[in-house]
Design an enzyme around this catalytic site. Structure first.
Site, mmCIF file in Angstrom:
data_model
loop_
_atom_site.group_PDB
_atom_site.id
_atom_site.type_symbol
_atom_site.label_atom_id
_atom_site.label_comp_id
_atom_site.label_asym_id
_atom_site.label_seq_id
_atom_site.Cartn_x
_atom_site.Cartn_y
_atom_site.Cartn_z
ATOM 1 N N SER A 59 0.857 -1.179 0.000
ATOM 2 C CA SER A 59 0.000 0.000 0.000
ATOM 3 C C SER A 59 0.894 1.231 0.000
ATOM 4 O O SER A 59 2.043 1.174 0.479
ATOM 5 C CB SER A 59 -0.895 0.016 1.251
ATOM 6 O OG SER A 59 -1.522 1.271 1.429
ATOM 7 N N TYR B 39 -1.735 -0.712 10.500
ATOM 8 C CA TYR B 39 -1.798 -1.143 9.102
ATOM 9 C C TYR B 39 -0.592 -0.624 8.331
ATOM 10 O O TYR B 39 0.047 -1.375 7.564
ATOM 11 C CB TYR B 39 -3.089 -0.631 8.467
ATOM 12 C CG TYR B 39 -3.204 -0.905 6.989
ATOM 13 C CD1 TYR B 39 -3.393 -2.197 6.516
ATOM 14 C CD2 TYR B 39 -3.128 0.137 6.059
ATOM 15 C CE1 TYR B 39 -3.504 -2.454 5.158
ATOM 16 C CE2 TYR B 39 -3.239 -0.108 4.707
ATOM 17 C CZ TYR B 39 -3.428 -1.405 4.255
ATOM 18 O OH TYR B 39 -3.533 -1.649 2.909
#
Length: 259
Positions: A145, A158
């Site tokens: 990501s 995350y």
């Protein structure tokens, strides 16, 4: 191009987290390029339906493996189940995110996220890289990501898991030089998936199909690849700023968004 791609990375691709989102898009794109598939996810009913559809539309042979990557033993079971299958492309895509203030998160959920997002890709890569090197051709794609490129306030856990994936992919890209094995770490921004469904005010959403197609088209252009121009520009600018300044600005922006 499609024939050359299949010759290099085929005949079979393994895709984890293939029941929805980017993983599903990878499966569809690879079937369109003539690959056979090994698909893993917890929701095998979705995989079975996908396998039937791809067989009808492309003649794809698909092996469905029910796999809960929140169980640390699952990668070893996937490796055992695929022993003897000529896998030339590994798409380590499964993952999930937790957003919000770090101290408000459930410790058990964070532990599970660490297992799914970090332990699983590391163990699968460890088991499959020797097979890819023995072929002297193939590829490994990690779905990370843009939030793995810099610590993102209000997405701390995350962001940390995806930072590990970015570092893992970059290091393996370096190690695989000269082996015939390509490594790409995919860093999408906001994508139209179940995770963003129902959220309002998200700009620059990218379709999973476009993310998957661009990743496959750029698999030789590692070590990292951001598939959306907006997020490439945004995160290049963030990382070019003094780190304290960039993080403070991101934190302030998130506080304003959260009210």
């Amino acid at each position: 191009m499609t024939d050359r791609f299949r010759e290099t990375y085929g005949p079979t691709a393994l895709v984890t987290g293939a029941s929805s989102g980017i993983g599903l898009a990878f499966a569809e794109e690879l079937a369109d390029r003539g690959f056979h598939l090994v698909l893993t996810a917890r929701r095998t009913d979705r995989l079975d339906a996908l396998a039937e559809r791809l067989a009808s539309s492309h003649g794809t042979r698909t092996t469905v493996l029910g796999a809960d990557l929140g169980d640390p033993a699952t990668p070893a079971r996937i490796l055992e189940a695929t022993e003897g299958t000529d896998i030339g492309l590994v798409v380590s895509n499964a993952g999930f995110n937790i957003k919000g203030s770090f101290e408000a998160q459930d410790p058990a959920a964070m532990a599970r996220m660490l297992t799914v997002n970090c332990h699983a890709p590391m163990q699968l890569a460890h088991g499959l890289i020797p097979r890819l090197k023995a072929r002297a051709s193939g590829g490994l794609i990690f779905t990370a990501s843009v939030e793995g490129l810099i610590g993102c306030p209000h997405s701390a856990a995350y962001s940390a898991t995806k930072a590990l994936v970015v570092a893992l992919g970059e290091a393996l890209w370096g190690e695989m030089q000269g082996t015939g094995v390509d490594v790409l770490t995919l860093c999408p921004g906001a994508t139209e998936t179940e995770a963003t469904a129902g959220m309002e005010g998200i700009a620059n959403l990218q379709s999973p199909a476009e993310v998957a197609r661009l990743a496959l088209d750029n698999v030789r252009e590692g070590p990292t690849f951001v598939p959306h121009a907006h997020y490439r520009t945004m995160f290049d600018a963030l990382r070019a700023r003094p780190r304290r300044e960039a993080l403070a600005g991101m934190a302030e922006g998130m506080r304003k968004r959260l009210g």
